[in-house]
Design an enzyme around this catalytic site. Structure first.
Site, PDB file in Angstrom:
ATOM      1  N   GLY A  63       3.381 -33.559 -46.499  1.00  0.00           N
ATOM      2  CA  GLY A  63       2.076 -33.065 -46.038  1.00  0.00           C
ATOM      3  C   GLY A  63       2.098 -31.845 -45.150  1.00  0.00           C
ATOM      4  CG  ASP A 119       0.442 -34.405 -42.937  1.00  0.00           C
ATOM      5  OD1 ASP A 119       0.894 -35.235 -42.117  1.00  0.00           O
ATOM      6  OD2 ASP A 119       0.273 -34.688 -44.139  1.00  0.00           O
ATOM      7  CG  ASP A 122      -4.460 -42.830 -40.537  1.00  0.00           C
ATOM      8  OD1 ASP A 122      -5.179 -43.405 -39.710  1.00  0.00           O
ATOM      9  OD2 ASP A 122      -4.603 -43.011 -41.760  1.00  0.00           O
ATOM     10  CE  LYS A 150      -7.546 -39.677 -41.433  1.00  0.00           C
ATOM     11  NZ  LYS A 150      -7.300 -40.594 -42.550  1.00  0.00           N
ATOM     12  CG  PHE A 171      -8.630 -39.915 -47.398  1.00  0.00           C
ATOM     13  CD1 PHE A 171      -7.468 -40.554 -47.001  1.00  0.00           C
ATOM     14  CD2 PHE A 171      -8.565 -39.023 -48.463  1.00  0.00           C
ATOM     15  CE1 PHE A 171      -6.272 -40.334 -47.659  1.00  0.00           C
ATOM     16  CE2 PHE A 171      -7.371 -38.794 -49.130  1.00  0.00           C
ATOM     17  CZ  PHE A 171      -6.219 -39.445 -48.717  1.00  0.00           C
ATOM     18  CB  VAL A 172      -9.149 -34.848 -44.410  1.00  0.00           C
ATOM     19  CG1 VAL A 172     -10.388 -34.994 -43.558  1.00  0.00           C
ATOM     20  CG2 VAL A 172      -7.907 -35.262 -43.612  1.00  0.00           C
ATOM     21  CG  ASP A 178      -1.169 -36.470 -51.073  1.00  0.00           C
ATOM     22  OD1 ASP A 178      -0.903 -36.684 -49.878  1.00  0.00           O
ATOM     23  OD2 ASP A 178      -0.945 -37.306 -51.967  1.00  0.00           O
ATOM     24  NE  ARG A 184       1.380 -33.179 -51.592  1.00  0.00           N
ATOM     25  CZ  ARG A 184       1.457 -34.113 -50.650  1.00  0.00           C
ATOM     26  NH1 ARG A 184       1.056 -33.855 -49.426  1.00  0.00           N
ATOM     27  NH2 ARG A 184       1.936 -35.304 -50.928  1.00  0.00           N
TER      28      ARG A 184
HETATM   29  P1  IMP Z   1       0.328 -42.771 -40.203  1.00  0.00           P
HETATM   30  O1  IMP Z   1       1.728 -43.306 -40.211  1.00  0.00           O
HETATM   31  O2  IMP Z   1      -0.695 -43.859 -40.436  1.00  0.00           O
HETATM   32  O3  IMP Z   1       0.014 -41.958 -38.969  1.00  0.00           O
HETATM   33  O4  IMP Z   1       0.191 -41.861 -41.482  1.00  0.00           O
HETATM   34  C1  IMP Z   1       0.564 -40.559 -41.459  1.00  0.00           C
HETATM   35  C2  IMP Z   1       0.689 -39.973 -42.823  1.00  0.00           C
HETATM   36  O5  IMP Z   1      -0.250 -40.552 -43.749  1.00  0.00           O
HETATM   37  C3  IMP Z   1       0.333 -38.522 -42.753  1.00  0.00           C
HETATM   38  O6  IMP Z   1       1.467 -37.749 -42.408  1.00  0.00           O
HETATM   39  C4  IMP Z   1      -0.189 -38.242 -44.128  1.00  0.00           C
HETATM   40  O7  IMP Z   1       0.868 -37.941 -44.999  1.00  0.00           O
HETATM   41  C5  IMP Z   1      -0.860 -39.551 -44.530  1.00  0.00           C
HETATM   42  N1  IMP Z   1      -2.310 -39.515 -44.232  1.00  0.00           N
HETATM   43  C6  IMP Z   1      -2.963 -40.116 -43.205  1.00  0.00           C
HETATM   44  N2  IMP Z   1      -4.280 -39.855 -43.238  1.00  0.00           N
HETATM   45  C7  IMP Z   1      -4.471 -39.064 -44.320  1.00  0.00           C
HETATM   46  C8  IMP Z   1      -5.642 -38.418 -44.880  1.00  0.00           C
HETATM   47  O8  IMP Z   1      -6.784 -38.537 -44.413  1.00  0.00           O
HETATM   48  N3  IMP Z   1      -5.420 -37.665 -45.995  1.00  0.00           N
HETATM   49  C9  IMP Z   1      -4.198 -37.497 -46.566  1.00  0.00           C
HETATM   50  N4  IMP Z   1      -3.081 -38.065 -46.063  1.00  0.00           N
HETATM   51  C10 IMP Z   1      -3.219 -38.843 -44.953  1.00  0.00           C
HETATM   52 MG    MG Z   2       2.827 -36.775 -43.199  1.00  0.00          MG
END
Ligand code: IMP
Ligand code: MG
Length: 197
Positions: A63, A119, A122, A150, A171-172, A178, A184
């Protein structure tokens, strides 16, 4: 395996106000110009805080690849780059909570001033996992940069030093982000319509 995704936008409409992916509408959220201005600001800031330190930038694939390329070019001091690949998402719109290392960092981090570039944060579970394993490699310092954060979604205890934009918990896609590996290449960031935050 990724699902087949049908996207309806014209090549000439990369700056469209909205796009449709498999019948689902996404609206323009951050324009290319807005993103570029913020990325340049972060790059200028890092150039000051890391002057004389030759930082090692670690881009978190996939990402961050576009963000890290733009960010690195807005950094005006000598710096190096390497990548790692982790995944916590498996073709879903919510984090699975399971983190897997797909590609390990090849460079030595010992004694280095490391700038981790992601990127989007979340749940923060992916980043938490990565920072913990990187700490065991004895970097001199670690700075975390995320383009997007987020709001209210964080489940892990992680410190993010620089956030490009704090966004609603929705979601973005675009600018490296992606959905089923699609979108992307969009220069702007689009947000899913009609979803409760
Ligand atoms: P986390 O471990 O839940 O913080 O997830 C992080 C990863 O999930 C990011 O680096 C992204 O690759 C993916 N991700 C989280 N939210 C989104 C979104 O809204 N769109 C696309 N990819 C996301
Ligand atoms: Mg990522």
């Amino acid at each position: 395996m990724s699902a087949r995704v049908a996207i309806s936008f014209q090549e000439s409409a990369v700056a469209a106000q909205s796009i449709k992916i498999s019948g689902v509408r996404f609206s323009l959220f951050l324009s290319e110009a807005t993103i570029q201005t913020r990325v340049a600001e972060i790059g200028q800031h890092l150039s000051r805080t890391h002057a004389g330190l030759k930082p090692l930038i670690i881009g978190v694939l996939n990402g961050s690849f576009i963000f890290v390329a733009d960010l690195m070019r807005s950094i005006t001091i000598p710096c190096e780059i390497d990548f790692c690949k982790l995944s916590s998402y498996r073709a879903q719109r919510v984090s699975s909570g399971t983190v897997q290392a797909d590609l390990l960092i090849a460079s030595s981090l010992a004694g280095r001033h490391v700038i981790v570039v992601d990127d989007i944060i979340d749940s923060g579970l992916t980043l938490h996992f990565m920072l913990q394993s990187m700490q065991t490699l004895n970097p001199e310092s670690m700075t975390v940069v995320a383009l997007l954060h987020k709001k209210g979604a964080l489940k892990a205890d992680v410190q993010i030093d620089h956030v490009g934009f704090t966004i609603p918990n929705r979601f973005v896609v675009g600018y490296g982000l992606d959905w089923h590996q699609c979108c992307r290449n969009l220069r702007a960031i689009y947000m899913l319509d009609d979803e409760e935050p």
